[in-house]
Design an enzyme around this catalytic site. Sequence first.
Site, PDB file in Angstrom:
ATOM      1  N   ALA A  60       0.855  -1.185   0.000  1.00  0.00           N
ATOM      2  CA  ALA A  60       0.000   0.000   0.000  1.00  0.00           C
ATOM      3  C   ALA A  60       0.893   1.238   0.000  1.00  0.00           C
ATOM      4  O   ALA A  60       1.750   1.391   0.876  1.00  0.00           O
ATOM      5  CB  ALA A  60      -0.911  -0.004   1.227  1.00  0.00           C
ATOM      6  N   VAL A  86       4.166  -1.276   3.596  1.00  0.00           N
ATOM      7  CA  VAL A  86       4.119   0.142   3.237  1.00  0.00           C
ATOM      8  C   VAL A  86       5.068   0.416   2.073  1.00  0.00           C
ATOM      9  O   VAL A  86       6.273   0.186   2.171  1.00  0.00           O
ATOM     10  CB  VAL A  86       4.479   1.035   4.440  1.00  0.00           C
ATOM     11  N   LYS A  87       4.505   0.924   0.979  1.00  0.00           N
ATOM     12  CA  LYS A  87       5.304   1.209  -0.212  1.00  0.00           C
ATOM     13  C   LYS A  87       5.802   2.651  -0.151  1.00  0.00           C
ATOM     14  O   LYS A  87       5.009   3.597  -0.033  1.00  0.00           O
ATOM     15  CB  LYS A  87       4.485   0.982  -1.470  1.00  0.00           C
ATOM     16  N   VAL A  88       7.130   2.808  -0.241  1.00  0.00           N
ATOM     17  CA  VAL A  88       7.797   4.103  -0.055  1.00  0.00           C
ATOM     18  C   VAL A  88       8.646   4.416  -1.294  1.00  0.00           C
ATOM     19  O   VAL A  88       9.361   3.534  -1.783  1.00  0.00           O
ATOM     20  CB  VAL A  88       8.703   4.066   1.195  1.00  0.00           C
TER      21      VAL A  88
END
Length: 217
Positions: A60, A86-88
């Site tokens: 996400a 968590v996509k960064v």
Amino acid sequence: MKFFIDTANLDQIKDAQELGVLDGVTTNPSLMAKEGITGRNNILKHYVDICNIVDGDVSAEVIATDLAGMIKEGEVLSELHEQIVVKVPMIRDGVKALKYFSDKGIRTNCTLVFSPGQALLAAKAGATYVSPFIGRLDDISTDGLNLISEIRHIYDNYGYETEILAASIRHTMHIIDCAKVGADVMTGPLSAIEGLLKHPLTDIGLAQFLADYKKGN
């Protein structure tokens, strides 16, 4: 090799899950918008809906590009469901965020990676996954598969546990080629995964088996 599907389409995710080989999902705001999913609350709900379909990790993406914003968004996303990763983005504050999340035990996927140096930084910062976009490199006449090979070599040299998630997969041969050079994960459209099923000799052989069976009955 893990198979992820890159979409926000729930029907496609269900089809991939039913195939029995799906390990996770990646998605992003553009894919959400394509499915008509807009607005913060709707997007967050949709991530949970995806998690309720698949058994594996669901990436996400944060929208913020500053450290404080990424941390705030990432913590909200990570609390949605235990499967959320968590996509960064691979930017300066993104690397700082990767380190912060790693220290907090929050799993991450470093996205928009286009060089071995970026992948090295992501691994040092503790990213769970690193996502080199091989299709986009191919689009500008650069060898995306070579990038996977270089990252694999570097990670193996130093024992980094960050998994190489080959992203921007465009077709079935991309999957095969990524498997050959040691990508840990691929993410792409359902059509690319289903393409692995196809071979003309399989169709011919099955037709012959069925024809021979009918002759004896």
